[in-house]
Write a protein that holds these residues in place. Structure first.
Motif, mmCIF file in Angstrom:
data_model
loop_
_atom_site.group_PDB
_atom_site.id
_atom_site.type_symbol
_atom_site.label_atom_id
_atom_site.label_comp_id
_atom_site.label_asym_id
_atom_site.label_seq_id
_atom_site.Cartn_x
_atom_site.Cartn_y
_atom_site.Cartn_z
ATOM 1 N N UNK A 27 0.811 -1.212 0.000
ATOM 2 C CA UNK A 27 0.000 0.000 0.000
ATOM 3 C C UNK A 27 0.844 1.261 0.000
ATOM 4 N N UNK A 28 1.978 1.206 0.653
ATOM 5 C CA UNK A 28 2.831 2.391 0.698
ATOM 6 C C UNK A 28 3.519 2.640 -0.638
ATOM 7 N N UNK A 29 3.914 1.588 -1.314
ATOM 8 C CA UNK A 29 4.629 1.631 -2.591
ATOM 9 C C UNK A 29 6.071 2.136 -2.460
ATOM 10 N N UNK A 30 6.315 3.115 -1.609
ATOM 11 C CA UNK A 30 7.633 3.732 -1.535
ATOM 12 C C UNK A 30 8.759 2.747 -1.212
ATOM 13 N N UNK A 31 8.589 1.807 -0.267
ATOM 14 C CA UNK A 31 9.677 0.848 -0.011
ATOM 15 C C UNK A 31 10.047 0.042 -1.257
#
Length: 554
Positions: free
Chosen positions: A491-495
């Motif tokens: 859900x965050x995508x950033x990692x």
């Protein structure tokens, strides 16, 4: 968290793909030495299993990446292991290893005494294809993984060259080729729209293209993956294809091949199309898949066909979690997928034992197996109750997680899915207990009076998988938390983006959740409490990630 530096161990990501390929080549050279072939295959999968567990351990610090050939993304192919892919890898390799042991004393030629020296090499190639699909960070490499599966699957499903197997294999190949053509067309559209097939870079650029184009690409990918996952109404091919194959082949197909399609849906819907508007459509399809699949199972009098329909039905539960779109929904979907891989494979292996003892998979021809082999009745009953979701087994925990995630959203469609899930679970229990009653308790016109000889490898592999399904419930707490961490990363995508792309290539990809770095909550197993909509902090270490965000709202 791991005490080792994950960046120093990125090379381990190549082992699940390279070792089975190398072992397959060696097994082909040993075509005249079947025992040596089995030893080579066994050693290869044990090595991959140990490696997969180590990858899962390393992924607790964040996504781990390997640039194949030293070519960094987005130019080269990148293998990526986050918690989702690592968990799928561990479970899939374990199931493949158990099925391999089960097959050691099987006759894949169906009694025709045909040469089957290709079985072990092809089985290893299948394992490499599955691992490649789970680990790739590149859509085109995912397509390659599917094609490896297709070639290996056709060889395995037609072993013995009987009329039924050739027919079912032809149907399987035609459907798979159509699915692959749709996938390849979608790939061309993706590259034309965003100029890359690297999933992390697609995630960054997808927001900048026309929404209608993005949705068309999403639909194309969902159709391609939906065929491979046997999602209704794209599932008609499965019940006619799987039952004709040898027991080990049917088991590994049921446990893994459809889950690769589900994994692709989870990955693309979360990583690439996180803000797209097809969640409600996915939930409607999930409901239809659950209900229609289980209605087909209730009408069957052949144990393999019955299990094939339950396989279709329970794909709907995984799609349900994806459609919810929250962290808790994804967590339940990931956990349920891992559970279903083990339990469904175990049931198909049990059906192979039933056929070995009773000489048939027809429930009308089997009878009184309880008197002949009481142990087999127990071995069948445990995964059957687990699949139906009887507490406190892992199937119950996964379904409660889905129910809680939908109840938190509380829309009419969510409540309809909850009702559909409960009805499906009750019908699953009815269908599997009816089969148990017919095969083990009732007498039949061809009642079995004495037990046929069953090789110990078949019994050992089946018991090992059944024990693993029980262990999955015992260790549900840490496994569910691990799945929750994977859902947060999705859900965050950033990692994921930070781990795959160099700093200069990241651009300004948007996170789809509001940042809240101060939150650090640990989820509980669903029956023991309500799963938290907040996400624990997850830090990517390869390379360093940006500040974490939290998720939980659709």
């Amino acid at each position: 968290m791991p005490t080792v530096n994950p960046a120093d161990w990125s090379w381990v990501l190549g082992i699940p793909v390279l070792v089975p390929f190398a072992a397959a080549a060696l097994a082909l050279l040993l075509a005249r030495h079947h025992t040596a072939q089995r030893v080579v295959a066994l050693i290869a999968l044990v090595v991959v299993q140990v490696d997969a567990v180590f990858i899962a351990y390393l992924s607790m610090s964040g996504p781990l990446t390997l640039d194949v050939g030293g070519w960094s993304a987005p130019v080269g192919i990148t293998l990526v292991a986050d918690r989702l892919s690592a968990l799928m890898l561990v479970v899939s390799v374990f199931v493949t290893l158990c099925v391999l042991i089960y097959s050691f004393t099987q006759d894949p030629s169906m009694g025709r005494k045909l040469p089957v020296a290709v079985f072990q090499p092809t089985f290893l190639i299948l394992s490499a294809g599955v691992s490649n699909a789970f680990l790739t960070g590149d859509l085109f490499n995912l397509y390659v993984g599917f094609e490896i599966l297709l070639v290996a699957s056709f060889v395995l499903i037609t072993l013995g060259s009987s009329r039924e197997r050739i027919r079912s294999g032809t149907v399987y190949v035609v459907v798979s080729v159509v699915s692959s053509a749709i996938f390849l067309t979608a790939l061309a559209m993706v590259y034309a729209a965003v100029g890359t097939v690297n999933m992390a870079q697609i995630a960054i650029r997808m927001n900048s293209i026309d929404p209608a184009t993005a949705q068309l690409i999403e639909v194309m990918l969902l159709v391609a993956f939906g065929v491979k996952a046997a999602v209704f109404p794209l599932s008609a091919w499965l019940p006619d294809s799987y039952p004709t194959a040898p027991a080990p082949v049917t088991a590994v197909f049921a446990g893994l091949l459809t889950k690769v399609g589900i994994y692709a849906i989870i990955r693309t819907q979360s990583t690439i199309f996180a803000d797209a508007g097809l969640n409600k459509a996915l939930m409607v399809v999930a409901l239809a898949t659950m209900v229609i699949g289980i209605l087909g199972a209730v009408a069957q009098d052949d144990i393999k066909r019955l299990l094939s329909f339950t396989l279709v039905s329970h794909i709907g539960f995984m799609l349900w979690g994806v459609g919810i779109g929250t962290v808790d929904g994804l967590t339940a979907a990931i956990f349920y997928t891992a559970h279903h891989i083990i339990v469904q494979t175990a049931l198909f292996l049990v059906s192979g034992l039933m056929e070995q003892v009773g000489g048939s998979t027809s429930l009308t021809k089997l009878g009184s197996l309880l008197k002949v082999w009481p142990f087999l009745a127990v071995v069948y009953l445990i995964p059957a109750l687990n699949l139906a979701g009887v507490p406190p087994m892992s199937g119950f925990l996964g379904k409660v997680g889905l129910i809680q995630a939908s109840a938190q959203v509380g829309s009419p469609l969510d409540w309809t899915l909850i009702a559909g899930g409960l009805i499906t679970s009750l019908l699953t229990l009815y269908a599997l207990l009816r089969a148990w009653n017919m095969a083990f308790w009732q007498s039949s016109t061809e009642e079995i009076t004495e037990r046929a000889t069953v090789p110990w490898t078949m019994t050992f592999a089946t018991v090992l998988l059944v024990a693993a399904s029980v262990l999955l419930a015992v260790l549900a707490g840490p496994i569910y938390r691990y799945a929750h961490g994977g859902a947060v990363e999705l859900r965050e995508q950033e990692p994921y983006i930070s781990a795959v792309l160099p700093e200069a290539e990241r651009g300004t990809g948007q996170s789809h959740e509001e940042p809240n770095p101060g939150v650090d909550e640990t989820p509980v197993v669903p029956p023991l409490g309500t799963p938290s909509a907040s996400a624990p902090t997850v830090t990517a270490t390869t390379p360093a990630a940006a500040a974490p965000t939290t998720g939980g709202e659709r």
